[in-house]
Motif scaffolding. Structure first.
Motif, PDB file in Angstrom:
ATOM      1  N   VAL A  89       0.842  -1.205   0.000  1.00 46.42           N
ATOM      2  CA  VAL A  89       0.000   0.000   0.000  1.00 46.42           C
ATOM      3  C   VAL A  89       0.875   1.252   0.000  1.00 46.42           C
ATOM      4  O   VAL A  89       0.595   2.219  -0.722  1.00 46.42           O
ATOM      5  N   GLY A  90       1.954   1.251   0.765  1.00 43.64           N
ATOM      6  CA  GLY A  90       2.870   2.391   0.782  1.00 43.64           C
ATOM      7  C   GLY A  90       3.533   2.622  -0.564  1.00 43.64           C
ATOM      8  O   GLY A  90       3.674   3.770  -1.017  1.00 43.64           O
ATOM      9  N   LEU A  91       3.943   1.548  -1.221  1.00 43.75           N
ATOM     10  CA  LEU A  91       4.556   1.689  -2.544  1.00 43.75           C
ATOM     11  C   LEU A  91       3.570   2.255  -3.559  1.00 43.75           C
ATOM     12  O   LEU A  91       3.918   3.142  -4.355  1.00 43.75           O
ATOM     13  N   VAL A  92       2.354   1.763  -3.547  1.00 42.58           N
ATOM     14  CA  VAL A  92       1.333   2.253  -4.471  1.00 42.58           C
ATOM     15  C   VAL A  92       1.038   3.732  -4.195  1.00 42.58           C
ATOM     16  O   VAL A  92       0.949   4.550  -5.133  1.00 42.58           O
ATOM     17  N   ALA A  93       0.918   4.085  -2.902  1.00 47.41           N
ATOM     18  CA  ALA A  93       0.651   5.486  -2.568  1.00 47.41           C
ATOM     19  C   ALA A  93       1.804   6.378  -2.994  1.00 47.41           C
ATOM     20  O   ALA A  93       1.577   7.476  -3.531  1.00 47.41           O
ATOM     21  N   LEU A  96       1.621   6.909  -6.722  1.00 48.58           N
ATOM     22  CA  LEU A  96       0.536   7.823  -7.106  1.00 48.58           C
ATOM     23  C   LEU A  96       0.879   9.270  -6.796  1.00 48.58           C
ATOM     24  O   LEU A  96       0.612  10.164  -7.590  1.00 48.58           O
ATOM     25  N   PHE A  97       1.465   9.501  -5.633  1.00 50.27           N
ATOM     26  CA  PHE A  97       1.779  10.877  -5.243  1.00 50.27           C
ATOM     27  C   PHE A  97       3.008  11.432  -5.953  1.00 50.27           C
ATOM     28  O   PHE A  97       3.147  12.637  -6.114  1.00 50.27           O
ATOM     29  N   SER A  98       3.913  10.558  -6.390  1.00 45.72           N
ATOM     30  CA  SER A  98       5.105  11.051  -7.089  1.00 45.72           C
ATOM     31  C   SER A  98       4.775  11.524  -8.492  1.00 45.72           C
ATOM     32  O   SER A  98       5.487  12.347  -9.057  1.00 45.72           O
ATOM     33  N   ARG A  99       3.699  11.058  -9.075  1.00 38.62           N
ATOM     34  CA  ARG A  99       3.303  11.483 -10.416  1.00 38.62           C
ATOM     35  C   ARG A  99       2.701  12.870 -10.415  1.00 38.62           C
ATOM     36  O   ARG A  99       2.620  13.518 -11.431  1.00 38.62           O
ATOM     37  N   ARG A 100       2.204  13.306  -9.301  1.00 40.48           N
ATOM     38  CA  ARG A 100       1.583  14.634  -9.220  1.00 40.48           C
ATOM     39  C   ARG A 100       2.626  15.626  -8.963  1.00 40.48           C
ATOM     40  O   ARG A 100       3.159  16.437  -9.175  1.00 40.48           O
TER      41      ARG A 100
END
Length: 100
Positions: A89-93, A96-100
């Motif tokens: 879950v941490g990796l996915v989050a 997701l946040f690094s793309r923004r």
């Protein structure tokens, strides 16, 4: 003068009629080719689907077996399973946040 304009009108009518026939022939040719391309695409998609379905059908027992092994491991070690879940879950989050 009247005969000259009448001759031009007749020539134009003949040319329009010839172009109309040629256009009708081209429409038929395009229609046949389009149908052939559609059939070829449909056949290729069906072949790909059949191949993929066959491969998945062969792989389902192995996937089920691995699923049972993972499920047993998670039941035997619930803390480790929760930790792995949190890491995922941490990796996915973070992705997701690094793309923004």
């Amino acid at each position: 003068m009247a005969s000259f304009s009448t001759l031009s009108d007749i020539d134009l009518d003949k040319q329009v009629a010839a172009l109309t026939r040629e256009l009708a022939g081209l429409k038929k040719a395009v229609s046949r080719r389009g149908g052939a391309y559609y059939e070829d695409g449909r056949d290729a998609a069906l072949d790909t689907y059949s191949d993929l379905a066959g491969r998945l059908r062969d792989a389902v027992p192995a996937i089920r077996k691995q699923g049972r092994v993972i499920e047993k491991s998670a039941r035997d070690h619930p803390a480790a399973a929760a930790a792995v879940g949190l890491v995922v879950v941490g990796l996915v989050a973070s992705l997701l946040f690094s793309r923004r």
